[in-house]
Every structure is written in C-alpha cells, then in structure tokens.
Design a protein around this motif. Structure first.
Motif, PDB file in Angstrom:
ATOM      1  N   PRO A  75      -6.608  -0.156   5.925  1.00 37.67           N
ATOM      2  CA  PRO A  75      -6.029  -1.197   6.788  1.00 37.67           C
ATOM      3  C   PRO A  75      -4.544  -1.392   6.516  1.00 37.67           C
ATOM      4  CG  PRO A  75      -7.300  -2.188   5.008  1.00 37.67           C
ATOM      5  CD  PRO A  75      -7.561  -0.723   4.932  1.00 37.67           C
ATOM      6  N   TYR A  76      -3.814  -1.756   7.563  1.00 38.83           N
ATOM      7  CA  TYR A  76      -2.409  -2.097   7.368  1.00 38.83           C
ATOM      8  C   TYR A  76      -2.344  -3.455   6.669  1.00 38.83           C
ATOM      9  CZ  TYR A  76       2.558  -2.549   8.102  1.00 38.83           C
ATOM     10  OH  TYR A  76       3.901  -2.681   7.883  1.00 38.83           O
ATOM     11  N   PRO A  77      -1.450  -3.619   5.685  1.00 42.59           N
ATOM     12  CA  PRO A  77      -1.462  -4.855   4.881  1.00 42.59           C
ATOM     13  C   PRO A  77      -1.261  -6.140   5.663  1.00 42.59           C
ATOM     14  CG  PRO A  77      -0.120  -3.158   3.827  1.00 42.59           C
ATOM     15  CD  PRO A  77      -0.478  -2.642   5.186  1.00 42.59           C
ATOM     16  N   ARG A  78      -0.292  -6.153   6.578  1.00 39.63           N
ATOM     17  CA  ARG A  78       0.005  -7.384   7.315  1.00 39.63           C
ATOM     18  C   ARG A  78       0.116  -7.087   8.800  1.00 39.63           C
ATOM     19  NH1 ARG A  78       3.286 -11.240   4.893  1.00 39.63           N
ATOM     20  NH2 ARG A  78       3.180 -12.314   6.876  1.00 39.63           N
ATOM     21  N   ASP A  87       0.819  -1.219   0.000  1.00 41.96           N
ATOM     22  CA  ASP A  87       0.000   0.000   0.000  1.00 41.96           C
ATOM     23  C   ASP A  87       0.854   1.271   0.000  1.00 41.96           C
ATOM     24  OD1 ASP A  87      -2.540   0.851  -0.424  1.00 41.96           O
ATOM     25  OD2 ASP A  87      -3.351   0.149   1.469  1.00 41.96           O
ATOM     26  N   LEU A  88       1.858   1.282  -0.879  1.00 43.14           N
ATOM     27  CA  LEU A  88       2.670   2.488  -1.030  1.00 43.14           C
ATOM     28  C   LEU A  88       1.830   3.599  -1.661  1.00 43.14           C
ATOM     29  CD1 LEU A  88       6.085   1.131  -2.371  1.00 43.14           C
ATOM     30  CD2 LEU A  88       5.266   1.329  -0.023  1.00 43.14           C
ATOM     31  N   PRO A  89       2.032   4.833  -1.263  1.00 46.58           N
ATOM     32  CA  PRO A  89       1.225   5.926  -1.805  1.00 46.58           C
ATOM     33  C   PRO A  89       1.616   6.254  -3.237  1.00 46.58           C
ATOM     34  CG  PRO A  89       2.948   6.808  -0.412  1.00 46.58           C
ATOM     35  CD  PRO A  89       3.015   5.306  -0.269  1.00 46.58           C
ATOM     36  N   GLY A  90       0.637   6.738  -4.010  1.00 49.14           N
ATOM     37  CA  GLY A  90       0.892   7.188  -5.369  1.00 49.14           C
ATOM     38  C   GLY A  90       1.264   8.653  -5.413  1.00 49.14           C
ATOM     39  N   ILE A 113      -7.585  -5.483  -0.549  1.00 51.22           N
ATOM     40  CA  ILE A 113      -7.693  -4.517   0.557  1.00 51.22           C
ATOM     41  C   ILE A 113      -6.804  -3.294   0.339  1.00 51.22           C
ATOM     42  CG2 ILE A 113      -8.282  -6.337   2.210  1.00 51.22           C
ATOM     43  CD1 ILE A 113      -5.430  -6.090   3.337  1.00 51.22           C
ATOM     44  N   SER A 114      -6.047  -3.283  -0.762  1.00 45.76           N
ATOM     45  CA  SER A 114      -5.139  -2.178  -1.027  1.00 45.76           C
ATOM     46  C   SER A 114      -5.881  -0.979  -1.618  1.00 45.76           C
ATOM     47  CB  SER A 114      -4.040  -2.613  -2.005  1.00 45.76           C
ATOM     48  OG  SER A 114      -3.276  -1.511  -2.430  1.00 45.76           O
ATOM     49  N   SER A 115      -5.444   0.212  -1.267  1.00 44.64           N
ATOM     50  CA  SER A 115      -6.026   1.430  -1.842  1.00 44.64           C
ATOM     51  C   SER A 115      -5.661   1.585  -3.310  1.00 44.64           C
ATOM     52  CB  SER A 115      -5.533   2.653  -1.062  1.00 44.64           C
ATOM     53  OG  SER A 115      -4.128   2.770  -1.134  1.00 44.64           O
ATOM     54  N   SER A 116      -4.723   0.794  -3.816  1.00 38.22           N
ATOM     55  CA  SER A 116      -4.289   0.876  -5.217  1.00 38.22           C
ATOM     56  C   SER A 116      -4.899  -0.203  -6.097  1.00 38.22           C
ATOM     57  CB  SER A 116      -2.757   0.793  -5.292  1.00 38.22           C
ATOM     58  OG  SER A 116      -2.154   1.863  -4.609  1.00 38.22           O
ATOM     59  N   ASN A 117      -5.941  -0.854  -5.629  1.00 38.73           N
ATOM     60  CA  ASN A 117      -6.555  -1.950  -6.381  1.00 38.73           C
ATOM     61  C   ASN A 117      -6.998  -1.497  -7.766  1.00 38.73           C
ATOM     62  OD1 ASN A 117      -7.879  -4.243  -7.227  1.00 38.73           O
ATOM     63  ND2 ASN A 117      -9.225  -4.404  -5.460  1.00 38.73           N
ATOM     64  N   ALA A 118      -7.700  -0.372  -7.844  1.00 41.42           N
ATOM     65  CA  ALA A 118      -8.203   0.108  -9.140  1.00 41.42           C
ATOM     66  C   ALA A 118      -7.050   0.478 -10.066  1.00 41.42           C
ATOM     67  CB  ALA A 118      -9.121   1.306  -8.925  1.00 41.42           C
ATOM     68  N   GLU A 119      -6.014   1.085  -9.515  1.00 42.50           N
ATOM     69  CA  GLU A 119      -4.837   1.450 -10.319  1.00 42.50           C
ATOM     70  C   GLU A 119      -4.208   0.216 -10.951  1.00 42.50           C
ATOM     71  OE1 GLU A 119      -0.191   2.395  -9.510  1.00 42.50           O
ATOM     72  OE2 GLU A 119      -1.611   2.915  -7.927  1.00 42.50           O
ATOM     73  N   VAL A 120      -3.987  -0.817 -10.141  1.00 42.77           N
ATOM     74  CA  VAL A 120      -3.350  -2.031 -10.639  1.00 42.77           C
ATOM     75  C   VAL A 120      -4.207  -2.677 -11.721  1.00 42.77           C
ATOM     76  CG1 VAL A 120      -2.598  -4.361 -10.018  1.00 42.77           C
ATOM     77  CG2 VAL A 120      -2.090  -2.432  -8.498  1.00 42.77           C
ATOM     78  N   GLN A 157      -0.744   3.804   6.824  1.00 44.08           N
ATOM     79  CA  GLN A 157      -1.549   2.720   7.394  1.00 44.08           C
ATOM     80  C   GLN A 157      -0.944   2.160   8.683  1.00 44.08           C
ATOM     81  OE1 GLN A 157      -0.620   2.980   4.216  1.00 44.08           O
ATOM     82  NE2 GLN A 157      -2.464   2.963   2.956  1.00 44.08           N
ATOM     83  N   ASP A 158       0.314   2.502   8.969  1.00 44.59           N
ATOM     84  CA  ASP A 158       0.870   2.155  10.282  1.00 44.59           C
ATOM     85  C   ASP A 158       0.012   2.719  11.406  1.00 44.59           C
ATOM     86  OD1 ASP A 158       4.099   1.207  10.704  1.00 44.59           O
ATOM     87  OD2 ASP A 158       3.402   1.556   8.662  1.00 44.59           O
ATOM     88  N   GLU A 159      -0.589   3.875  11.148  1.00 41.06           N
ATOM     89  CA  GLU A 159      -1.457   4.493  12.156  1.00 41.06           C
ATOM     90  C   GLU A 159      -2.700   3.646  12.419  1.00 41.06           C
ATOM     91  OE1 GLU A 159      -0.581   7.109  13.849  1.00 41.06           O
ATOM     92  OE2 GLU A 159       1.214   7.624  12.698  1.00 41.06           O
ATOM     93  N   THR A 160      -3.206   2.988  11.370  1.00 41.15           N
ATOM     94  CA  THR A 160      -4.357   2.093  11.547  1.00 41.15           C
ATOM     95  C   THR A 160      -3.981   0.920  12.447  1.00 41.15           C
ATOM     96  OG1 THR A 160      -5.204   2.661   9.349  1.00 41.15           O
ATOM     97  CG2 THR A 160      -6.037   0.640  10.357  1.00 41.15           C
TER      98      THR A 160
END
Length: 475
Positions: free
Chosen positions: A462-465, A235-238, A300-307, A369-372
């Motif tokens: 969500p945090y990935p793992r 979930d790296l930011p764009g 669950i990634s915020s980049s799903n649509a981008e990918v 997402q570390d904050e989550t």
C-alpha cells in the motif's frame, strides 16, 4: 569507487539531466545528442518561456509521441527534450514515429506550466505539420505524473499514455509522504534543532543542516535504527545499488544502509530544500500530518520487521519513539495551497484511454507503491481494463534499459492496434525475450550500465499516505 559512481549515477538517472529530477550533488554524464538523419526534420524554438523540440521522419506513419521530462531543480538549466535517451529517439524515428516535447516554462513542481506548454507543442505540431492520427503521451518521473495528468485533463487529445517511474500517487499524497519523513527525522534525531519542515526561509542552509544531523545519527546503531524507521514511514526500498544484488530479506543492516543512501543522497533535497519552491508556487504549505497514526504507518510498511530488529539490536524502545511521533506538534496545511496541489495534480482514476505504467521495484525517489495508489484510484473508478502496470527488478529511479522502454512502447502500440492488451504479450517472460532479442546495444541503463532485461511479476504494497482527488483537507 567506479562502482559507487555508477550506482549513484544510475540511481539518479532521471535525477541528473534536464530530462529528469535534478540532484544537487550527483550527476551522470549525459549521452550525446544524436545527429538527425538526412530524412528527419528537426524543429526547435520557443513558445513563450518554454522551449520545444520536434522531430519528424520523412516516412512519418501518423503517430506522435509527446514526451514529458522530469523534475528540474529550481534555477537549473531547463532544456526541451523529446525522449529519455538518444537510442530510443533513433528507434522511434527509424520506425516512422514523430517525437516532440517541451522544456516547460519554469523549473521545480512545474506541472501547471507543463500542461499548458505540452498542449501548446501539440497545437504547434498541428500547425507546422499536420494533425497526427494519434498522440501517445509518455514521460518519466515528474514527467510520469504530467503524462497521467495530461490524459486525465485533456482526454480528447491523446490515444494512450505511458507514465514511466511516475509520481502516480499524485501531488498531495507525495508531498504528504515527504512531510512524514521530514517530521520523523526532526522529531527523532534533532527535536531542538532549527531544521524547518515547512515555511523554509533558507532552502540551501536547511538542506545542509539536515545532512549534518544525518551524518551524526548514521554513525551509531541507535541512529541507524531511527533512520530505518524514518525510511519505513515512506516505505523506501532496502536496495540502492543497481550494480549489486538486492539485499536478502533478513539482511537488515544492508537494507538500512541502502535506505540511508536514498534518504541522504536523493530525498533530502525535496524534503528540506525544494519544498520552498512548491510552497511559493502553491501560495502556502499544501501538506499536513494532522491525524496521522505513525504506529499504523509502520505496521503497513514493508520494512516493519527490519525496523523492529534494528531497534532491538540497538537497545532502543520502538514503542516509545512511536509515542513521541504521535505526541509531537502536528503540521496543518493551508487549504488553498492544498487545493492547488490537488489540481496539479491528483488522480480520479477515470481513464478514457489505455495507460501502461512501468516502475523499478527498488526506487527510493518515487517509490513503487505509487503504482498501488494509481491502480486503486483506477479500480475505484471502474476503469481497470484500461490500465496495465509493468515492473522491473532493479534498483534505481527510472533505471530502465533502452530495450525495456521500447518493449513498453511496443506493448502500447499493440494495445492501440488490437483494442485489447493481449494477455501473454505483457507476461514478464515474453517482454524479457523481446527485449533481449533487440541486441546488446539496447541492454544498457543510462547509456553505460549493462543489464539484462528484468521484467517480473510484482505486487507493491500500500502507498503510505494515499489521497483521493477532491478529498477534504484536515483542519
């Protein structure tokens, strides 16, 4: 060229000096150390292998800020620091606050040493001066996880904590997420290469091989789509460049280009080089990807649509690549090494003192997402009333202005004085107005980039793992 340099320098603000995460390829010019005023007592020296620095004003008000610096790459210069910037040091001292900090006894994932060395500085302060009325722990990046770890491990020594851009998912979760990216990188882009994911024998050569593989992939639409998938799993930011606007929601090419820079310019050293230092410290590999469903991780990634869009444009079969990831040979952790990383450190959320965190939304080294992850742990422990989280609309790792940092400090001080968080006092508009009122000299990020206050209401995904402290390690 100047803008590109500024972008990288600010992105790596905490990754470029002894008070931040060391980067192998990029550096910002550090701000000069200010000369202490005649009314400030400055003390420095060594406790064992760690250096320390203490500054105390003549009109000390009894509060001490203990600063924890960020990651220093193995073997790099490791200096004691007591604040993230000279301007902030001056503000604290001018307002009657003492400041202190340690270099830690080692570089790399030095959390075990940092706990010991920071407490030693507190003990020395008590002996040399007097016991503070209260101590506030604070720090950035790796110093953020150290700050949160100090108040979890030594709750009786602190009145509050301010982790900035902190690795608050904890050590196990962070290195697991890094392993996911490295695993996907090799599986999708160079499955037959000699790239090592764990047990790295030649860290520098391994990192150089990763860059070579990346450069070949980044030159094609298919490679770019796969780089986007790799980034999405963490979930790296764009958004990479703090001097440019955030790419629009549908600007998938712009988002992928930003993620590619985060991966190749910032994250690769940790995934393919610095892991070796961690494994040596932990006595084995502490990370695993056994049982991970990478199709779920993308979902669950915020980049799903981008990918999805980039795979379609490149004529690639996304489902096939996800099947390849799920069918690949998985990596198991050494349980004793994972237990070490859990001790240094994961979080149980059982707060005893107020904690105020702050994070930029476009951070690709320590994702927002570390904050989550941290917030979820605190809520699970029923201590959510002690936690507040601030967000800044800017790209970059620890890319806060002096004014924004001071507003976080003042918010913590107000919380300790009042016994409550004060509602509107933490509203973004209130914080932005207060930061702006400090004047132009405080509106700089890294000492050179002018940027207006950018607090905003934000809810990270969500945090990935995630990993809950003390959870079993898959075998």
């Amino acid at each position: 060229m100047r803008r590109a340099f500024l972008a990288v320098a600010v992105v790596l603000l905490m990754a470029c000096t002894p008070s931040g995460n060391a980067s192998p390829a990029h550096s910002a010019t550090p701000s000069p150390t200010p000369s202490p005023s005649p009314t400030t007592t400055s003390v420095s020296g060594s406790i064992g292998a760690a250096q320390y620095r203490i500054e105390i004003p003549a009109t000390w008000n009894g509060t001490l800020f203990l600063y924890s610096h960020g990651y220093v790459a193995p073997g790099r210069i490791n200096l004691a620091t007591d604040s993230p910037a000279p301007l902030i040091s001056s503000w604290l001292l001018d307002h009657g606050y003492a400041i202190a900090g340690s270099s830690y006894s080692s570089t790399g994932w030095a959390i075990e040493d940092a706990f010991k060395d920071q407490i030693a500085v507190l003990d020395l302060f008590n002996q040399r001066f007097s016991k503070p009325k209260r101590v506030i722990a604070w720090g950035g990046s790796l110093g953020g996880i150290i700050t949160a770890g100090l108040v979890q491990t030594y709750p009786d020594r602190f009145a509050g904590a301010i982790p900035l851009c902190g690795v608050l998912a904890g050590g196990v979760a962070t290195w697991n997420a890094g392993l996911d990216g490295a695993y996907a990188f090799k599986t999708l882009l160079a499955p037959t290469s000699q790239l090592q994911l764990v047990g790295i024998t030649n860290p520098q050569a391994n990192a150089a091989l990763a860059v070579q593989i990346f450069n070949q992939a980044a030159a094609t639409p298919a490679g770019q789509a796969r780089i986007a998938l790799i980034a999405a799993l963490g979930d790296l930011p764009g958004w990479f460049d703090p001097t440019a606007p955030q790419p629009a929601n549908a600007d998938y090419a712009g988002q992928e280009a930003a993620q590619a820079r985060w991966e190749s310019q910032v994250d690769f050293p940790f995934e393919f080089q610095y892991r070796a230092e961690l494994e040596q410290r932990a006595g084995g590999n502490p990370s695993w990807n056994t049982g991970v469903d990478y199709a779920h991780q993308l979902a669950i990634s915020s980049s799903n649509a981008e990918v999805t869009a980039l795979y379609s444009a490149a004529g690639l079969d996304l489902a096939a690549d996800l099947r390849a990831l799920n069918a690949g040979t998985r990596i198991k952790a050494d349980p004793s090494a994972a237990a070490y990383l859990d001790r240094f450190v994961s979080f149980d959320g059982n707060l005893s003192v107020p904690v105020l965190t702050m994070h930029t939304i476009g951070d690709g080294l320590v994702v927002v997402q570390d904050e989550t992850a941290y917030g979820d742990a605190v809520r699970a422990a029923g201590k959510q009333d002690l936690l507040r989280q601030l967000f800044v609309h800017r790209a970059g790792h620890c890319a806060f202005s002096a004014a924004e940092t001071i507003m976080a400090i003042e918010a913590m001080l107000a919380r300790l004085e009042a016994g409550t968080w004060g509602g509107l006092a933490l509203a973004p508009a209130t914080l932005n107005d207060g930061a702006l009122a400090m004047g132009d000299s405080y509106q700089t990020v890294g000492g050179f980039l002018k940027s207006p206050p950018a607090f905003e209401s934000f809810t990270p995904g969500p945090y990935p793992r995630p990993f809950v402290k003390g959870s079993p390690v898959p075998t």
